[in-house]
Write a protein that holds these residues in place. Sequence first.
Motif, PDB file in Angstrom:
ATOM      1  N   MET A 204     101.385-102.379 -10.693  1.00 26.51           N
ATOM      2  CA  MET A 204     102.401-101.438 -10.233  1.00 26.51           C
ATOM      3  C   MET A 204     103.568-102.204  -9.613  1.00 26.51           C
ATOM      4  SD  MET A 204     102.252 -98.281 -10.762  1.00 26.51           S
ATOM      5  CE  MET A 204     100.586 -97.631 -10.702  1.00 26.51           C
TER       6      MET A 204
ATOM      7  N   SER B 130      92.179 -95.839  -5.007  1.00 26.47           N
ATOM      8  CA  SER B 130      91.543 -97.038  -4.474  1.00 26.47           C
ATOM      9  C   SER B 130      92.204 -97.470  -3.172  1.00 26.47           C
ATOM     10  CB  SER B 130      91.594 -98.177  -5.489  1.00 26.47           C
ATOM     11  OG  SER B 130      92.892 -98.671  -5.566  1.00 26.47           O
ATOM     12  N   GLY B 131      91.410 -98.184  -2.366  1.00 25.11           N
ATOM     13  CA  GLY B 131      91.950 -98.686  -1.108  1.00 25.11           C
ATOM     14  C   GLY B 131      92.028 -97.624  -0.043  1.00 25.11           C
TER      15      GLY B 131
ATOM     16  N   TYR C 169      99.224 -92.209 -24.702  1.00 25.64           N
ATOM     17  CA  TYR C 169     100.139 -92.965 -23.840  1.00 25.64           C
ATOM     18  C   TYR C 169     100.146 -92.377 -22.433  1.00 25.64           C
ATOM     19  CZ  TYR C 169     104.039 -96.276 -23.673  1.00 25.64           C
ATOM     20  OH  TYR C 169     104.836 -97.353 -23.424  1.00 25.64           O
TER      21      TYR C 169
ATOM     22  N   LEU D  25     105.037 -94.616  -6.011  1.00 27.12           N
ATOM     23  CA  LEU D  25     103.615 -94.984  -5.997  1.00 27.12           C
ATOM     24  C   LEU D  25     103.370 -96.164  -5.052  1.00 27.12           C
ATOM     25  CD1 LEU D  25     102.756 -94.508  -9.757  1.00 27.12           C
ATOM     26  CD2 LEU D  25     101.861 -93.200  -7.845  1.00 27.12           C
ATOM     27  N   LEU D  26     104.299 -97.135  -5.048  1.00 30.08           N
ATOM     28  CA  LEU D  26     104.122 -98.282  -4.139  1.00 30.08           C
ATOM     29  C   LEU D  26     104.106 -97.803  -2.689  1.00 30.08           C
ATOM     30  CD1 LEU D  26     106.405-101.016  -5.734  1.00 30.08           C
ATOM     31  CD2 LEU D  26     103.926-100.995  -5.625  1.00 30.08           C
TER      32      LEU D  26
ATOM     33  N   LEU E  14     110.670 -95.940 -25.581  1.00 28.84           N
ATOM     34  CA  LEU E  14     109.258 -96.266 -25.814  1.00 28.84           C
ATOM     35  C   LEU E  14     109.104 -97.772 -26.024  1.00 28.84           C
ATOM     36  CD1 LEU E  14     106.498 -94.851 -26.211  1.00 28.84           C
ATOM     37  CD2 LEU E  14     106.934 -94.979 -28.655  1.00 28.84           C
TER      38      LEU E  14
ATOM     39  N   MET F  65     102.828 -95.282  -1.548  1.00 29.51           N
ATOM     40  CA  MET F  65     101.539 -94.695  -1.186  1.00 29.51           C
ATOM     41  C   MET F  65     100.637 -95.738  -0.516  1.00 29.51           C
ATOM     42  SD  MET F  65     101.296 -91.492  -2.678  1.00 29.51           S
ATOM     43  CE  MET F  65     102.598 -90.580  -3.468  1.00 29.51           C
ATOM     44  N   HIS F  66     100.975 -97.037  -0.690  1.00 21.69           N
ATOM     45  CA  HIS F  66     100.152 -98.085  -0.081  1.00 21.69           C
ATOM     46  C   HIS F  66     100.928 -98.977   0.882  1.00 21.69           C
ATOM     47  CE1 HIS F  66      96.320 -97.539  -2.095  1.00 21.69           C
ATOM     48  NE2 HIS F  66      96.967 -97.323  -3.220  1.00 21.69           N
TER      49      HIS F  66
ATOM     50  N   ARG G 278      93.635 -94.082 -10.713  1.00 30.00           N
ATOM     51  CA  ARG G 278      92.809 -95.139 -10.135  1.00 30.00           C
ATOM     52  C   ARG G 278      93.559 -95.841  -9.002  1.00 30.00           C
ATOM     53  NH1 ARG G 278      88.445 -97.042 -13.343  1.00 30.00           N
ATOM     54  NH2 ARG G 278      88.180 -98.619 -11.734  1.00 30.00           N
ATOM     55  N   TYR G 279      94.865 -96.044  -9.231  1.00 29.37           N
ATOM     56  CA  TYR G 279      95.710 -96.708  -8.235  1.00 29.37           C
ATOM     57  C   TYR G 279      95.721 -95.919  -6.932  1.00 29.37           C
ATOM     58  CZ  TYR G 279     100.125 -98.140  -6.033  1.00 29.37           C
ATOM     59  OH  TYR G 279     101.084 -98.544  -5.153  1.00 29.37           O
ATOM     60  N   LEU G 280      95.882 -94.587  -7.070  1.00 28.88           N
ATOM     61  CA  LEU G 280      95.990 -93.766  -5.869  1.00 28.88           C
ATOM     62  C   LEU G 280      94.657 -93.617  -5.155  1.00 28.88           C
ATOM     63  CD1 LEU G 280      98.437 -90.948  -6.988  1.00 28.88           C
ATOM     64  CD2 LEU G 280      98.866 -92.810  -5.401  1.00 28.88           C
TER      65      LEU G 280
ATOM     66  N   PHE H 122     109.909 -99.608 -22.658  1.00 29.24           N
ATOM     67  CA  PHE H 122     108.859 -99.436 -21.644  1.00 29.24           C
ATOM     68  C   PHE H 122     107.598-100.206 -22.018  1.00 29.24           C
ATOM     69  CE2 PHE H 122     105.319 -97.235 -19.558  1.00 29.24           C
ATOM     70  CZ  PHE H 122     105.722 -97.412 -18.248  1.00 29.24           C
ATOM     71  N   THR H 123     107.269-100.200 -23.309  1.00 30.38           N
ATOM     72  CA  THR H 123     106.097-100.947 -23.741  1.00 30.38           C
ATOM     73  C   THR H 123     106.325-102.441 -23.533  1.00 30.38           C
ATOM     74  OG1 THR H 123     105.698 -99.209 -25.351  1.00 30.38           O
ATOM     75  CG2 THR H 123     104.484-101.251 -25.658  1.00 30.38           C
TER      76      THR H 123
ATOM     77  N   ILE I 170      95.707 -94.880 -15.022  1.00 31.48           N
ATOM     78  CA  ILE I 170      96.075 -95.990 -14.143  1.00 31.48           C
ATOM     79  C   ILE I 170      96.557 -95.457 -12.796  1.00 31.48           C
ATOM     80  CG2 ILE I 170      97.851 -97.770 -13.811  1.00 31.48           C
ATOM     81  CD1 ILE I 170      97.545 -98.409 -16.792  1.00 31.48           C
TER      82      ILE I 170
ATOM     83  N   LYS J 212      97.147-106.492   0.306  1.00 30.31           N
ATOM     84  CA  LYS J 212      96.044-105.581  -0.001  1.00 30.31           C
ATOM     85  C   LYS J 212      96.314-104.887  -1.327  1.00 30.31           C
ATOM     86  CE  LYS J 212      93.693-101.524   1.775  1.00 30.31           C
ATOM     87  NZ  LYS J 212      93.956-100.331   2.562  1.00 30.31           N
ATOM     88  N   LEU J 213      97.576-104.484  -1.508  1.00 32.44           N
ATOM     89  CA  LEU J 213      97.961-103.825  -2.750  1.00 32.44           C
ATOM     90  C   LEU J 213      97.672-104.716  -3.956  1.00 32.44           C
ATOM     91  CD1 LEU J 213     100.008-101.296  -3.716  1.00 32.44           C
ATOM     92  CD2 LEU J 213     101.437-103.242  -4.221  1.00 32.44           C
TER      93      LEU J 213
ATOM     94  N   LYS K  71      93.348-105.724  -3.527  1.00 37.04           N
ATOM     95  CA  LYS K  71      92.286-104.730  -3.370  1.00 37.04           C
ATOM     96  C   LYS K  71      92.532-103.457  -4.177  1.00 37.04           C
ATOM     97  CE  LYS K  71      89.674-106.835  -0.357  1.00 37.04           C
ATOM     98  NZ  LYS K  71      90.187-107.207   0.969  1.00 37.04           N
ATOM     99  N   VAL K  72      93.787-103.015  -4.195  1.00 37.50           N
ATOM    100  CA  VAL K  72      94.079-101.734  -4.850  1.00 37.50           C
ATOM    101  C   VAL K  72      94.033-101.888  -6.366  1.00 37.50           C
ATOM    102  CG1 VAL K  72      95.846 -99.967  -5.176  1.00 37.50           C
ATOM    103  CG2 VAL K  72      95.490-100.966  -2.929  1.00 37.50           C
ATOM    104  N   GLU K  73      93.296-100.977  -7.012  1.00 40.91           N
ATOM    105  CA  GLU K  73      93.194-101.058  -8.466  1.00 40.91           C
ATOM    106  C   GLU K  73      94.559-100.821  -9.102  1.00 40.91           C
ATOM    107  OE1 GLU K  73      89.631 -99.238 -10.335  1.00 40.91           O
ATOM    108  OE2 GLU K  73      89.250 -98.608  -8.283  1.00 40.91           O
ATOM    109  N   PHE K  74      94.942-101.676 -10.028  1.00 37.58           N
ATOM    110  CA  PHE K  74      96.222-101.629 -10.728  1.00 37.58           C
ATOM    111  C   PHE K  74      97.411-101.814  -9.774  1.00 37.58           C
ATOM    112  CE2 PHE K  74      93.383 -98.940 -13.326  1.00 37.58           C
ATOM    113  CZ  PHE K  74      93.396 -99.691 -14.485  1.00 37.58           C
TER     114      PHE K  74
END
Lengths: 406, 163
Positions: free
Chosen positions: A103, B52-53, B38, A74-75, A273, A77-78, B48-50, A276-277, B45, A92-93, A96-99
Amino acid sequence: MSKVSLEEDEIKNKKQASNWKDVLYNELDERLKISEIAELASHKTVPIHKHSIWYYFGGISMLFFAVQMVTGMLLLMHYEPGITTSYASIQKLMNKVEFGAIMRSLHSWAANFMVASVLIHMFSAYFMKAYQKPRELTWFSGAVLLFLTITLGFTGYLLPWDNIAYFATQVGLKIAEATPWVENKTTESWFWPGKLISELLKGGVSLSNLTIQRFASIHYVILPWVFAAFMGFHVLLVQLHGNTIPKKIKETKQYREIPFFPNFIYEDLFAWLLVFTGLSLIALIWPWGLGPEADPLASAPAGIHPEWYFMAPFELLKWMPPSLGPINGEFLGIALFGGVSLLLFAVPLWDTKTEGGKIGRIATYYGVFCLIALILFTIFAYYCLDENKSCILTHDFFPWIVRGFK
Amino acid sequence: MAKDKEILNPDKPEDEFIDSPARRDFMTAAIASASALYAGGIGYIVLRYLSSGVEVAQDVSTLNVKVDKAADLANNSATMFQFGAKPGLLIKDETGELHAYSAVCKHLGCTVAYQSDQKRIFCACHSGVYDYKTGKNIAGPPPEPLDVLKVNKAKDGIYITKS
C-alpha cells in the motif's frame, strides 16, 4: 393541446419499461436528466491524429490522483502522526500489517508517476499551444495543479519521519527561508516572508511534533480538497472547450473525429488499466524503502539528495556563488528558477496570436529551452552526486561558477 | 504512406464494427468477469490490509488481575479496574464484603457506576439499575444481570478472575 394530454404523450413516447434496467433508467432519468447529459455527450468528439497520444496524459494524471486518494485514505487507517509515533507506525505498517508495504509502495510510486505525468501533460499542452484563447484559464488552473502536485509531494515526504525525510524537509524549508530581497544580517528588522512561512510550517524554529502535525494536515486534509476543486474546474473547462488540435494538423486536415462517449472513454479506461497494472507491478517488484529513523542530532548522510523532480533546482542552487554583489546567492538561484518558470506559466499572456508568427515561434523555442534545461540540470545533478567523480561539467567547463564569478 | 493517408482521411466513416449477438454476449461476459476478478483482487487486499494489525479481543478466561486500590477501599465505596480490554467494578459493601463485576452495561454497553448513597449500580446512559450485591438487573432497560467476576484474597492483595 391541454397540459394533461401532453403529459400522456410523454408517457407514451417513453421507452417501454420492459425490464428492471429500463425501469431504473427511467426513474433516474426523470430525476437526474441523464438523457439530456447523454445527448450532450453524444455530440462531443475527440480528434485523432499522430499527436493524439498526448491527450491521454491528463486522464492518466487524474488516475494517479485517484490512486493517491484511495491509498492515502487507507494509509491513514494505520498511520499515527507524531514525533514518537510516525516512524513506528510506518514500520509496523511495513512489517506487520498485511499488504501494508504494498500500500505504501503504491502511494510513493504513484506520487512520483503523478509528478511525471503532470509534467508530460503540461509540456504537451504547451507545445500544442493549448493555452491560447479561449483556454487560458485551463492552462492557469493546470499550472496551479502542477504546483499543488509538487507541494503534495513535498509535504508527504516528511510524514514517515525517516532520516531522508527529515533532511529533505530541512533543506526545502531552508530554501523557503532564503527569500528575502537582499541578504541582511539583522533579520529581525526585516519583513522576511520566507522565514515567516518556514516557521509557520514548522510551528517553531526546529522540526518538531507540530511540524509533523502541520505537514500531515496540509498533506491529507487541506491540499486534497484544494486539488479536487481545481481539478474539477480544469476538467470542466476541458469539456467546454474540447481538445486542441495542433495548428499544422488542423490546416492540413490530417485528423478525424471519434465520439468522446463511448469510444474515447473506453480508450481512456484501457489506458488506465494498463497504467494501474504497470504501477502495481513496479510497486511490487521495487517496494518503497524506509530509511533509519530521523535523528535531529545526526549529521546528514553522504550523497543525500531530494526526489528527482527537485533535482534541477537543487543543482542550480549548487551552481550559485555565495553572493553576487549585495544579492544572496541562494536567493539568486531561486529567483532565476522562479523567473524562468513564471515566464513559462505566463505564456498565455504573451503568446496570444493564434495564427502563429514570430512570437509563436519564440514561445515554442522557449518551451524547448525550458524542457532541455530541466532535463540537463537533472542529469548533471545525478552525475554530480557521486563524490568520487569530479563534477567535470561544473569544475572543468565552468570554473568561474565554482570560483563564484571572481 | 498510402495507409497513413487512408487512416487520417476525415471523410472516411467509422470502421465498421463486426457485430453479432453471440460475440457481443461473449465480450460482455469476458469483460465483466475480468473486471470482477480485478476488483475482487483489490477488494481482498484492502480487506486484509484493514483487518490486520488491529487489536483482538483478549482471552479473559486465564486473566488474574491485581486491584491495588482494593486495599484502601472504605466500606460502602467502589473502584474501577481494567479487566482485559474492558472496565471492571469492585464494590466494598457496608459489611466490608467485596463484589466484582464487569462494568459493561448489558443494555447498550455503557460503563456503569456504583452509587453509594442509593446503594445501587447505575448506568447513566439509559437509567439501568443493577443490584450491588448480586449484579442482577432490577430496573430500567438492561435485559440481563452484569457479568460477575470472582474476588480472590491473597496475601499480597486482591485478585480478580473470571468466575
